[in-house]
Design a protein around this motif. Structure first.
Motif, PDB file in Angstrom:
ATOM      1  N   THR A  60      41.990  74.881  -6.361  1.00 11.13           N
ATOM      2  CA  THR A  60      42.726  75.989  -6.998  1.00 11.13           C
ATOM      3  C   THR A  60      42.749  77.196  -6.074  1.00 11.13           C
ATOM      4  OG1 THR A  60      42.047  75.181  -9.171  1.00 11.13           O
ATOM      5  CG2 THR A  60      42.852  77.440  -9.042  1.00 11.13           C
ATOM      6  N   GLN A  61      41.644  77.460  -5.447  1.00  5.62           N
ATOM      7  CA  GLN A  61      41.598  78.592  -4.508  1.00  5.62           C
ATOM      8  C   GLN A  61      42.525  78.353  -3.300  1.00  5.62           C
ATOM      9  OE1 GLN A  61      37.451  79.076  -3.520  1.00  5.62           O
ATOM     10  NE2 GLN A  61      36.882  79.938  -5.534  1.00  5.62           N
ATOM     11  N   GLN A  62      42.509  77.086  -2.742  1.00  9.51           N
ATOM     12  CA  GLN A  62      43.380  76.782  -1.592  1.00  9.51           C
ATOM     13  C   GLN A  62      44.867  76.902  -1.954  1.00  9.51           C
ATOM     14  OE1 GLN A  62      42.263  72.924  -0.217  1.00  9.51           O
ATOM     15  NE2 GLN A  62      40.260  73.593   0.610  1.00  9.51           N
ATOM     16  N   LYS A  63      45.259  76.401  -3.132  1.00 13.04           N
ATOM     17  CA  LYS A  63      46.656  76.528  -3.567  1.00 13.04           C
ATOM     18  C   LYS A  63      47.079  77.975  -3.697  1.00 13.04           C
ATOM     19  CE  LYS A  63      47.022  72.152  -6.059  1.00 13.04           C
ATOM     20  NZ  LYS A  63      47.210  71.505  -7.384  1.00 13.04           N
ATOM     21  N   ALA A  64      46.196  78.752  -4.228  1.00 14.58           N
ATOM     22  CA  ALA A  64      46.533  80.174  -4.368  1.00 14.58           C
ATOM     23  C   ALA A  64      46.722  80.827  -3.002  1.00 14.58           C
ATOM     24  CB  ALA A  64      45.421  80.881  -5.156  1.00 14.58           C
ATOM     25  N   GLU A  65      45.876  80.465  -2.056  1.00 12.31           N
ATOM     26  CA  GLU A  65      46.007  81.033  -0.715  1.00 12.31           C
ATOM     27  C   GLU A  65      47.318  80.577  -0.044  1.00 12.31           C
ATOM     28  OE1 GLU A  65      42.558  79.868   1.352  1.00 12.31           O
ATOM     29  OE2 GLU A  65      41.189  81.242   0.281  1.00 12.31           O
ATOM     30  N   LYS A  66      47.644  79.273  -0.171  1.00 13.57           N
ATOM     31  CA  LYS A  66      48.887  78.766   0.435  1.00 13.57           C
ATOM     32  C   LYS A  66      50.118  79.401  -0.204  1.00 13.57           C
ATOM     33  CE  LYS A  66      47.206  74.273   1.985  1.00 13.57           C
ATOM     34  NZ  LYS A  66      47.326  72.791   1.854  1.00 13.57           N
ATOM     35  N   ALA A  67      50.118  79.543  -1.507  1.00 11.46           N
ATOM     36  CA  ALA A  67      51.256  80.187  -2.179  1.00 11.46           C
ATOM     37  C   ALA A  67      51.433  81.611  -1.676  1.00 11.46           C
ATOM     38  CB  ALA A  67      51.020  80.181  -3.697  1.00 11.46           C
ATOM     39  N   LYS A  68      50.316  82.281  -1.478  1.00  6.80           N
ATOM     40  CA  LYS A  68      50.394  83.653  -0.944  1.00  6.80           C
ATOM     41  C   LYS A  68      50.982  83.656   0.466  1.00  6.80           C
ATOM     42  CE  LYS A  68      47.484  87.743  -0.298  1.00  6.80           C
ATOM     43  NZ  LYS A  68      46.090  88.282  -0.406  1.00  6.80           N
ATOM     44  N   GLU A  69      50.568  82.652   1.314  1.00  5.48           N
ATOM     45  CA  GLU A  69      51.111  82.581   2.687  1.00  5.48           C
ATOM     46  C   GLU A  69      52.611  82.266   2.681  1.00  5.48           C
ATOM     47  OE1 GLU A  69      48.817  79.683   4.667  1.00  5.48           O
ATOM     48  OE2 GLU A  69      47.006  80.939   4.841  1.00  5.48           O
ATOM     49  N   ARG A  70      53.038  81.332   1.777  1.00  5.49           N
ATOM     50  CA  ARG A  70      54.467  80.997   1.713  1.00  5.49           C
ATOM     51  C   ARG A  70      55.299  82.184   1.285  1.00  5.49           C
ATOM     52  NH1 ARG A  70      52.549  76.067  -0.496  1.00  5.49           N
ATOM     53  NH2 ARG A  70      52.969  76.812  -2.601  1.00  5.49           N
ATOM     54  N   GLU A  71      54.832  82.880   0.350  1.00  5.24           N
ATOM     55  CA  GLU A  71      55.568  84.054  -0.102  1.00  5.24           C
ATOM     56  C   GLU A  71      55.699  85.074   1.018  1.00  5.24           C
ATOM     57  OE1 GLU A  71      57.723  86.407  -2.686  1.00  5.24           O
ATOM     58  OE2 GLU A  71      57.098  84.306  -2.817  1.00  5.24           O
ATOM     59  N   GLN A  72      54.651  85.242   1.774  1.00  5.08           N
ATOM     60  CA  GLN A  72      54.705  86.191   2.888  1.00  5.08           C
ATOM     61  C   GLN A  72      55.688  85.697   3.966  1.00  5.08           C
ATOM     62  OE1 GLN A  72      50.872  86.950   4.566  1.00  5.08           O
ATOM     63  NE2 GLN A  72      51.615  88.527   6.014  1.00  5.08           N
ATOM     64  N   HIS A  73      55.679  84.368   4.270  1.00  2.22           N
ATOM     65  CA  HIS A  73      56.596  83.799   5.265  1.00  2.22           C
ATOM     66  C   HIS A  73      58.058  83.912   4.817  1.00  2.22           C
ATOM     67  CE1 HIS A  73      57.960  81.189   8.484  1.00  2.22           C
ATOM     68  NE2 HIS A  73      58.589  80.413   7.578  1.00  2.22           N
ATOM     69  N   ARG A  74      58.283  83.711   3.461  1.00  2.00           N
ATOM     70  CA  ARG A  74      59.643  83.843   2.949  1.00  2.00           C
ATOM     71  C   ARG A  74      60.177  85.258   3.103  1.00  2.00           C
ATOM     72  NH1 ARG A  74      62.173  85.382  -1.457  1.00  2.00           N
ATOM     73  NH2 ARG A  74      60.239  86.078  -2.421  1.00  2.00           N
ATOM     74  N   LEU A  75      59.347  86.168   2.822  1.00  2.00           N
ATOM     75  CA  LEU A  75      59.777  87.562   2.953  1.00  2.00           C
ATOM     76  C   LEU A  75      60.127  87.891   4.411  1.00  2.00           C
ATOM     77  CD1 LEU A  75      57.190  89.272   0.546  1.00  2.00           C
ATOM     78  CD2 LEU A  75      59.610  88.806   0.125  1.00  2.00           C
ATOM     79  N   GLU A  76      59.293  87.389   5.338  1.00  2.00           N
ATOM     80  CA  GLU A  76      59.592  87.639   6.755  1.00  2.00           C
ATOM     81  C   GLU A  76      60.911  86.983   7.171  1.00  2.00           C
ATOM     82  OE1 GLU A  76      56.249  86.184   8.828  1.00  2.00           O
ATOM     83  OE2 GLU A  76      54.903  87.852   8.254  1.00  2.00           O
ATOM     84  N   GLN A  77      61.162  85.750   6.697  1.00  2.00           N
ATOM     85  CA  GLN A  77      62.396  85.045   7.052  1.00  2.00           C
ATOM     86  C   GLN A  77      63.626  85.747   6.491  1.00  2.00           C
ATOM     87  OE1 GLN A  77      62.336  80.989   5.893  1.00  2.00           O
ATOM     88  NE2 GLN A  77      64.167  80.424   7.085  1.00  2.00           N
ATOM     89  N   VAL A  78      63.531  86.195   5.249  1.00  2.00           N
ATOM     90  CA  VAL A  78      64.642  86.945   4.658  1.00  2.00           C
ATOM     91  C   VAL A  78      64.942  88.191   5.468  1.00  2.00           C
ATOM     92  CG1 VAL A  78      65.322  88.305   2.631  1.00  2.00           C
ATOM     93  CG2 VAL A  78      64.285  86.046   2.336  1.00  2.00           C
ATOM     94  N   LYS A  79      63.930  88.811   5.936  1.00  2.00           N
ATOM     95  CA  LYS A  79      64.119  90.016   6.745  1.00  2.00           C
ATOM     96  C   LYS A  79      64.839  89.680   8.057  1.00  2.00           C
ATOM     97  CE  LYS A  79      61.513  93.944   8.570  1.00  2.00           C
ATOM     98  NZ  LYS A  79      60.145  94.549   8.725  1.00  2.00           N
TER      99      LYS A  79
END
Length: 796
Positions: A60-79
């Motif tokens: 559960t902790q690892q999934k939460a960390e990965k979801a946080k990383e994906r969200e950050q990567h998506r924001l960078e790509q959109v930019k």
């Protein structure tokens, strides 16, 4: 004893009690072990449950960390995408501005160019206004003339002559007699054919066991049982595809030609073109096979299958209406020609085949095949008719043997042949009174022209009086000859003769000679020993089954590819040489024929000039032995022709050539030539046309000024007897009719003897190239007169 029993029972009871106690102890021990095991299992389950809960917590902790990383990567790509879109929009805007600028510049340049073109067009329109008015008036006049001609043509009834209409109609008595002779000949041939088939089966090298291995066995059974229809077409297709050496022998042994010919005849009557084509494909492939073709052709003739072939030709000619084109007629003439050609060629080397050849020729005569050929020559003029026409001419060429052998009514036969051939050449080369277009002279058309010229040359050798009388007494015939020769050499001049293919020479064409010019001409290519066969037109077959060419040693069947200008394998060049040979033989001693070579339309070129300008430089050097005898025949005792020749070439080269040939004469005549004070130009020196200055091949020797260039006493040659040529020994010297009068001052009977003596020596020569020798084209007794006539024009 009672006590012993009691003692034993007591012991047994004690043992039983001991076993029971042991069992109770074992059960208690097992219960304790199970309790211990259950405790251990419960402990393990508790530990596993705790481990699973810990692992789930970590995941559960690892999934939460990965979801946080994906969200950050998506924001960078959109930019990044937003920045890229912004840059692309700026780039497109810059390019659009640049395109608009270029488009504006292009529009301005196009407007300026359009204005310039418009101004030029207006200038051209103003300048050509008068020309347009003249052209409009001329076009209007031509249109009125064309409409008038069309109206006249439409008002006239259809008058196209058919082949059957040209054939001379016989009286009922003559027709009955001819039918009786044909029936008698057919019966005789059928009887001989039956005997031949039986004898062939007895003498066959292969046994029945070997023959039964052939694939034709099953196919022949199916063909016999098919009775026509789609089944027979399939069988014919299979028979065409499966043909090996055993299959050919099986075909001959069981005479499979008979059912095929029967199906072919029925298909012709029923207008079944597909079945007829399959039969013709099979017969052509069998008869023209490179290995088994000669044997098949001999069997085909000996088995009597030429009789139904001639019958089909006769019936097809009767059924032709206003069109002369017929696939059946073309195919039947093709099969007849290739089978008869094989017998005639083989009979020249095999004496045993001579009776078969004579019997076959008698059948052709009785059936009137020559009359069919004459009629076809007079009526067939379309390009699609050329194949049938050439096969008919080749068949006619074979029948000359019969006419020469019998020598009965041969003059009338030769006259008919001459008229038919000249009419044919006129229809092809000058249709409607104007020269034929170059695209109308196809490969098959050129083969027809070559065959017609060859036949005219044969007639000129065997019956020179026929050609001489025909041209001497009929002005229209000379006019036709003038237009025909002019049209042919006009075609030659428009198609570069330098690009024409060299004439192929076989081993029989090579011949030793004392004349250097004749050896050069042989290397240059004189003519074809045998004439190639035309390709079948598209309305007969696709051509795939008709291209196999047999050995050149047995027949003239060969195929030539179509090449523009040369028509493949030197056919056009051979036709040129045949025409030069003919006009030379026809002109010698004939002033009226010589006269036409000085004719010219209006201010146009004379015919002799047309001939000389159409030929390239090779005909004045390596090929001089082909051209020069013809030129000498044309200009002999004709001042106008000599003047025309002097304008186009160096006439001294003609005298050099004649002197070189005199030096090759037999020893008896060479002794009469007096020694010359001045050495003559060698006979191998090239003759350069005056209109084409070409550097000499060798330095010219210095010739001192004398009274005459050649101190030859031509009178010593005038009265000498013609001797047999050294390099050519004829097999037979047959008498001929009197030749036409010579152009010289000698009496007519003397000149006839000169020309007849020459023709008697050459008419039976085996090598066709020998006919182009100068001693076989101009009587040697006339060389002296020609030499003196040439010397008169040379500077003293």
């Amino acid at each position: 004893k009672v006590e012993e029993v009691l003692f034993v029972n007591g012991i047994a009871t004690q043992n039983k009690m001991i076993r029971i106690e042991n069992r109770i102890a074992d059960v208690e021990q097992n219960l304790e072990a199970k309790k211990e095991e259950q405790k251990l299992t419960a402990k393990e389950r508790t530990e596993a449950r705790e481990a699973v809960l810990g692992r789930n917590k970590e995941l559960t902790q690892q999934k939460a960390e990965k979801a946080k990383e994906r969200e950050q990567h998506r924001l960078e790509q959109v930019k990044r995408l937003e920045e890229q879109k912004k840059n692309d929009a700026e780039s497109r805007q810059a390019k659009s501005d640049e395109r608009e600028k270029k488009l504006l510049d292009h529009k301005q340049a196009a407007a300026a160019e359009a204005e310039t073109k418009k101004q030029k067009a207006e200038d051209r329109i103003l300048k050509s206004q008068l020309n347009r008015e003249e052209q409009r008036a001329e076009i209007s006049a031509k249109k009125k003339e064309k409409d008038q001609k069309t109206k006249e043509r439409l008002s006239e009834p259809a008058t196209k002559t058919t082949v059957s209409e040209v054939i001379a109609k016989e009286s009922p008595a003559e027709e009955e007699l001819a039918n009786s002779k044909l029936a008698k000949a057919s019966t005789t041939i059928s009887r001989h054919a039956k005997l031949f088939i039986e004898q062939y089966q007895k003498e066959c090298a292969l046994g029945i066991k070997d023959l039964n291995k052939s694939k034709m066995r099953a196919l022949s059974t199916r063909l016999t049982a098919s009775n026509g229809g789609s089944m027979s077409r399939q069988v014919l297709t299979d028979m065409t595809n499966f043909l090996t050496a055993v299959d050919h022998e099986y075909t001959r042994y069981f005479n499979l030609f008979e059912p095929v010919m029967a199906i072919m005849a029925e298909a012709r009557k029923a207008s079944d073109h597909n079945t007829f084509k399959l039969c013709s494909d099979l017969l052509h492939k069998v008869l023209l096979d490179a290995a088994e073709g000669p044997a098949n052709a001999r069997y085909f003739v000996k088995a009597g299958h030429v009789v139904p072939l001639i019958a089909m030709i006769h019936e097809e000619i009767k059924t032709l209406q206003k069109q002369n084109r017929s696939a059946a007629l073309t195919v039947c003439f093709s099969l007849l020609q290739c089978s008869v050609q094989c017998i005639v060629s083989d009979a020249s080397a095999n004496v045993k085949l001579a009776p078969i050849r004579d019997q076959l020729m008698d059948l052709l005569e009785v059936a009137g095949v020559d009359r069919f050929c004459f009629a076809i020559a007079c009526t067939c003029v379309d390009v699609e008719d050329m194949a049938c026409l050439q096969y008919a001419l080749l068949t006619l060429h074979l029948q000359i043997f019969l006419v020469v052998k019998k020598r009965t009514d041969s003059v009338e036969w030769y006259q008919t042949a001459t008229v038919s051939l000249t009419t044919l050449l006129q229809n092809i080369l000058t249709p409607g009174g104007s020269s034929a277009k170059d695209d109308a002279i196809t490969h098959n058309t050129m083969l027809v022209i070559l065959t017609a010229f060859r036949l005219l040359n044969i007639i000129a050798r065997h019956k020179s009086s026929v050609i001489g009388t025909f041209l001497r007494e009929q002005e229209s015939a000379r006019t036709e000859l003038y237009h025909t020769v002019g049209a042919f050499f006009g075609y030659v001049s428009r198609n570069e003769t330098a690009a024409l293919e060299r004439i192929p020479q076989d081993g029989s064409a090579q011949e030793s000679s004392l004349s250097k010019s004749f050896e050069d001409a042989t290397q240059f290519g004189i003519t074809m020993q045998t004439i190639p066969r035309a390709t079948l037109p598209a309305y007969c077959a696709d051509g795939s089954a008709f291209t196999p060419a047999p050995s050149s040693a047995r027949s003239s069947v060969s195929q030539a590819s179509t090449v523009h200008g040369g028509h493949g394998k030197g056919i056009t060049r051979a036709a040129i040489h045949e025409l030069l040979l003919f006009i030379g033989v026809a002109s010698i001693g004939e002033p009226k024929v010589q006269e036409i070579f000085s004719w010219g339309k209006g201010n146009g070129k004379p015919l002799l000039q047309v001939i000389l300008t159409a030929l390239n430089i090779n005909y004045f050097t390596k090929g001089r032995h082909i051209l020069f005898p013809t030129v000498l025949s044309i200009i002999a005792s004709e001042n106008r022709n000599r003047e025309i020749a002097e304008r186009e070439m160096d006439c001294k080269s003609l005298l050099d050539f004649l002197l070189g040939e005199v030096q090759c004469l037999p020893q008896k005549q060479q002794k009469k030539i007096k020694a010359s004070e001045v050495q003559a130009t060698p006979s191998h020196a090239p003759a350069i046309p005056a209109s084409e200055p070409v550097p000499p091949l060798t330095p010219e020797p210095e010739v001192p000024v004398k009274k005459k260039l050649f101190a030859i006493n031509w009178a010593d040659l005038t009265d000498s007897d013609d001797e047999q040529p050294v390099a050519e020994k004829p097999t037979e010297a047959a008498a001929d009719n009197a030749a036409p009068a010579s152009a010289t001052a000698a009496p007519e009977s003397v000149q006839q003897t000169k020309k007849d003596k020459m023709l008697q020596l050459i008419k039976n020569s085996a090598n066709y190239n020998a006919f182009f020798r100068i001693e076989n084209r101009i009587p040697r007794s006339m060389w002296a007169d020609i030499g003196r006539f040439l010397e008169e024009s040379l500077p003293q």
